[in-house]
Design a protein around this motif. Structure first.
Motif, PDB file in Angstrom:
ATOM      1  N   LEU A 200       0.849  -1.187   0.000  1.00  0.00           N
ATOM      2  CA  LEU A 200       0.000   0.000   0.000  1.00  0.00           C
ATOM      3  C   LEU A 200       0.886   1.240   0.000  1.00  0.00           C
ATOM      4  O   LEU A 200       1.697   1.428   0.904  1.00  0.00           O
ATOM      5  CB  LEU A 200      -0.919   0.018   1.224  1.00  0.00           C
TER       6      LEU A 200
ATOM      7  N   ASP B 199       0.686   4.964   0.597  1.00  0.00           N
ATOM      8  CA  ASP B 199      -0.312   5.862   1.198  1.00  0.00           C
ATOM      9  C   ASP B 199       0.218   7.262   1.520  1.00  0.00           C
ATOM     10  O   ASP B 199      -0.511   8.098   2.035  1.00  0.00           O
ATOM     11  CB  ASP B 199      -0.915   5.236   2.448  1.00  0.00           C
TER      12      ASP B 199
ATOM     13  N   THR C 116      -6.526  11.692   4.721  1.00  0.00           N
ATOM     14  CA  THR C 116      -5.162  11.243   5.000  1.00  0.00           C
ATOM     15  C   THR C 116      -4.199  11.978   4.070  1.00  0.00           C
ATOM     16  O   THR C 116      -4.619  12.695   3.168  1.00  0.00           O
ATOM     17  CB  THR C 116      -5.025   9.720   4.780  1.00  0.00           C
TER      18      THR C 116
ATOM     19  N   TRP D 127      -1.656  12.663   1.026  1.00  0.00           N
ATOM     20  CA  TRP D 127      -1.920  12.303  -0.365  1.00  0.00           C
ATOM     21  C   TRP D 127      -0.913  12.919  -1.310  1.00  0.00           C
ATOM     22  O   TRP D 127      -0.123  13.769  -0.907  1.00  0.00           O
ATOM     23  CB  TRP D 127      -3.342  12.705  -0.746  1.00  0.00           C
TER      24      TRP D 127
ATOM     25  N   ASP E  83      -4.183   8.616  -3.833  1.00  0.00           N
ATOM     26  CA  ASP E  83      -3.874   8.060  -2.519  1.00  0.00           C
ATOM     27  C   ASP E  83      -4.166   6.564  -2.514  1.00  0.00           C
ATOM     28  O   ASP E  83      -4.842   6.051  -3.409  1.00  0.00           O
ATOM     29  CB  ASP E  83      -4.699   8.772  -1.437  1.00  0.00           C
ATOM     30  N   ASN E  84      -3.646   5.892  -1.499  1.00  0.00           N
ATOM     31  CA  ASN E  84      -3.934   4.477  -1.226  1.00  0.00           C
ATOM     32  C   ASN E  84      -3.841   3.602  -2.469  1.00  0.00           C
ATOM     33  O   ASN E  84      -4.802   2.976  -2.897  1.00  0.00           O
ATOM     34  CB  ASN E  84      -5.303   4.335  -0.555  1.00  0.00           C
TER      35      ASN E  84
END
Length: 196
Positions: free
Chosen positions: A21, A23, A75, A77, A162-163
């Motif tokens: 991941l 992130d 979160t 980014w 993101d993510n």
């Protein structure tokens, strides 16, 4: 015979996948953003992001200058503008798979929705293209692309990523090929001995 074929199938299908991941957490200090230099990659978890323009940055979720905000995302980014071409590659140059990622609009954008083009460059020279249109908030995009050399992102206005779920492309181990060869030889030997 069935047991041998089942064992061969399980050997080939049981390859472990190393999902990763990306992130962007912890790179930018709280309330800050880190602007990336042109063609200087941002590295995380063995993957690199390279931008062709200065309007690319890793942005902390609490950064508020210029109304930068990944709408619908809370979160850290990666943000980039319409002036950029952003490329994702494996830092080692290995092939990789891209399962999914979150795309969104940066509140700094001049329009109320954006379009993002994603181009996957495959090891065999072919390309995959996904055009995500009318993005007005954080949007999960499932791609399930495999055997990638690189992925390129472009946008119609200020955007965020993101993510990102990636994994190294799995290649069957040489041992798996040896087991298959032995299994096929055994099957051939049994057929030949039955015919005698």
């Amino acid at each position: 015979m069935k047991n041998l074929i089942t064992a061969l199938f399980l050997t080939l299908s049981s390859t472990a996948v190393n999902a990763t991941l990306i992130d962007f957490e912890g790179f930018a200090d709280t309330g800050e953003r880190v602007e990336l230099a042109i063609f200087t990659p941002y590295l995380e978890e063995g993957y690199e992001f390279t931008s062709t323009h200065v309007h690319a940055a890793v942005i902390d979720s609490e950064y508020s200058t210029y109304n930068f905000n990944f709408v619908g995302n809370d979160t850290d980014w990666f943000g980039f503008s319409e002036y950029n071409t952003v490329m994702l590659t494996s830092a080692s140059g290995a092939l990789f798979d891209l399962s999914n990622l979150t795309l969104g609009i940066n509140a700094f954008a001049t329009s109320s929705s954006i379009d993002i083009a994603i181009i996957g460059n495959l090891a065999n020279g072919n390309t995959l293209i996904s055009n995500i249109t009318n993005i007005s908030t954080s949007t999960l995009v499932n791609l399930d692309w495999t055997n990638l050399l690189s992925v390129i992102f472009t946008t119609s206005d200020d955007a965020g990523i993101d993510n990102i779920n990636v994994a190294a492309t799995q290649v069957p181990a040489p041992g798996a090929f040896a087991i298959i060869a032995l299994g096929l030889a055994f099957i051939g030997f049994r057929k030949k001995s039955k015919n005698l």
